[in-house]
Design an enzyme around this catalytic site. Sequence first.
Site, PDB file in Angstrom:
ATOM      1  CB  SER A 453      -8.754   7.981  -1.162  1.00  0.00           C
ATOM      2  OG  SER A 453      -8.198   7.995  -0.027  1.00  0.00           O
ATOM      3  CB  CYS A 645      -2.886  10.361  -0.243  1.00  0.00           C
ATOM      4  SG  CYS A 645      -4.166   8.965  -0.238  1.00  0.00           S
ATOM      5  CG  ASP A 690      -7.136   9.869   2.921  1.00  0.00           C
ATOM      6  OD1 ASP A 690      -6.947   9.006   3.701  1.00  0.00           O
ATOM      7  OD2 ASP A 690      -7.645   9.901   1.894  1.00  0.00           O
ATOM      8  CD1 TRP A 692      -2.531   2.286   3.448  1.00  0.00           C
ATOM      9  CD2 TRP A 692      -3.636   3.937   2.745  1.00  0.00           C
ATOM     10  NE1 TRP A 692      -2.037   2.341   2.167  1.00  0.00           N
ATOM     11  CE2 TRP A 692      -2.734   3.593   1.809  1.00  0.00           C
ATOM     12  CE3 TRP A 692      -4.305   5.179   2.616  1.00  0.00           C
ATOM     13  CZ2 TRP A 692      -2.931   4.003   0.423  1.00  0.00           C
ATOM     14  CZ3 TRP A 692      -4.473   5.594   1.199  1.00  0.00           C
ATOM     15  CH2 TRP A 692      -3.422   5.173   0.330  1.00  0.00           C
TER      16      TRP A 692
END
Length: 693
Positions: A453, A645, A690, A692
């Site tokens: 990012s 995020c 966003d 992971w």
Amino acid sequence: MAQVDTLDLVVLVALIVGTVAYFTKGSLWGVVKDPYATTYSTINGAKAGQTRDILQKMEETGKNCVIFYGSQTGTAEDYASRLAKEGSQRFGLKTILADLEDYDYDNLDKFPDDKLAVFVLATYGEGEPTDNAVDFFQFVSGEDVSFESGVPADEKPLSNMKYVTFGLGNNTYEHYNAVVRIVDTNLTKLGAKRIGTAGEGDDGAGTMEEDYLAWKEPMWKALAEEMGLEEREAVYEAAFEITEAPDMSPEDDTVYLGEPNQNHLEGSSQGPYHAHNPFIAPISESRELFNVKDRNCLHMEISLAGSNLTYQTGDHVAIWPTNAGKEVDRFLSVFGVADKRNSVIKVKPIDVTAKVPFPTPTTYDTIVRYHSEICGPVSRQFVSSLAPFAPDEASRAEIKRLGEDKDYFQERVASKYYNLAQALESITSQPFSSVPFSLLVEGIPKIQPRYYSISSSSLVQSDKVSVTAVVESIRVPGAHTVKGVTTNYLYSLKLKQEGDPNPDPHGLTYAITGPRNKYDGIHVPVHIRHSNFKLPSDPSKPIIMIGPGTGVAPFRGFIQERAALAAKGEKVGMTLLFFGCRNRNEDFMYKEEFEKYQSQLGDSLKIVTAFSRETSQKVYVQHRLREEAVLVNELLKQKANFYVCGDAANMAREVNVVLGQIIAEQRGLAPEKGEEIVKHMRTNGSYQEDVWS
């Protein structure tokens, strides 16, 4: 009001259509197809004149099975390649691997009933198709599907097609494996017949490989029965012919030593830069963000000047890594080619439909260092394929056991996070010199760019992107320490920039000057990937951001942008950030910057912190979110955008639950109603992630 004449009307309509096209990028699902994501072979001119008719291609090449893949990071392509190989070797299928974006689909209604189509499809982001599968996904899921024959959708135009599906997804996302499920549903609706179950792999649970292995065996059985296939003993058949070229030297200007394409080899690299043609970008600044000895977090400023690359706040930068010298040496040694690492080799496809995954001629060292994911997770199936080439009976028996017993494989290999070479070293000290190098080229995935990012605002610094990355170093009890490939590569670049002539972070060394020293002066190959993770177009709209650890990266850019807008006199809405780390004195990244932005934005910026290791009871951002329930609910009533995020498996999932509870409790609603409102926020784009694994 003035009368609108015909020309005005035409211009107005054109403007509206253009605006819609720009913001939707032609997507039915909010998908933004990356305009830079053209193929590797295009940059090398390999696709000139290639037919887009897959049926014609299959007929010309004598194939009876096409395996389409929709892949964002290369994993789905790898599984598709494995299926193609296994289908050929075990069942005599004549397979062709096909990138979905290379072909048209309106003649699939003519697909022969004695042939097979396989779809290996990854779901990307929040239920989106991968860049190369966008057109196919929109075609097959559209309301007005139109085929060449003109047979309407409700009359089953695909009744001759037999197909197989396997999806790659992540259960930490709400729309788990959405793409393969939607495609499967629509293919069936159009009359196609699926063979076996629709397979689904879960990257979020870390079971992708075992999900695939458990799915494929019953699938092959069902397929053999349906198509009258006879299984035979699988014998390795090379897809590539690899020949050494003793008359060539690595110094020759036609030999690739890590350059991604011909332009880079010839020193004439030029844009457009994209996922197959990186820009060799200078690192203009790097600094440490942590105040603790045993952990590192990097802030890097990467210059895009002169590249014509552009980004928007919230986008990602892709960094092309290089494998550590220590692991390159280990791999070459384990497979018995260390003494000829710099020998020039030519790689040529034996089957006309096979694609060499890197430029050639090249060297063994180059393939391992720049093109192969040698430090990635080990495939149990691939380890099993090495048994015939084991150096002795004892290691052959051990490899067979690892391939057949998933629990034993978990205990001996997976739980220790061994890479392939480490796994083989744990079996025997003898080299696996008999393994054909072509088998390694086919079986080891291509090394992929890593996406970060962007932690800066394009409004503030349009020709420079910031990266925020923790240097990964994970100690595995009783085994070894796993080092992040890309973050340690970046760390070595930082050390070199600080004056260390031979940086070797954690005992690792990197070819940081790049092929033929083309990266000298602290450069790194990059490209930009566009994202839907965006600030609202109206800066007066409030935003709520959840960003623990390096999850704060895009929010640094968001706050940086809002501070710049406020300095210009624009009205900026409430900007609420929840940030978490271990200890305020050790890893509170950007603390001084946030204090500066606080003075600039005043009451319109509020930063709520959670320091997990400062108290006996661990406190995380989701706890702080609950504590601020009144303010959060009030901002949501003001139509605030909500952003998350960071870690998907725990943090993001818990934040999602807590937000639903806050809404229900603050508004006097039933719990399920709060969950529904959060789902609606996701659907309309006011809740963005966003994250992971």
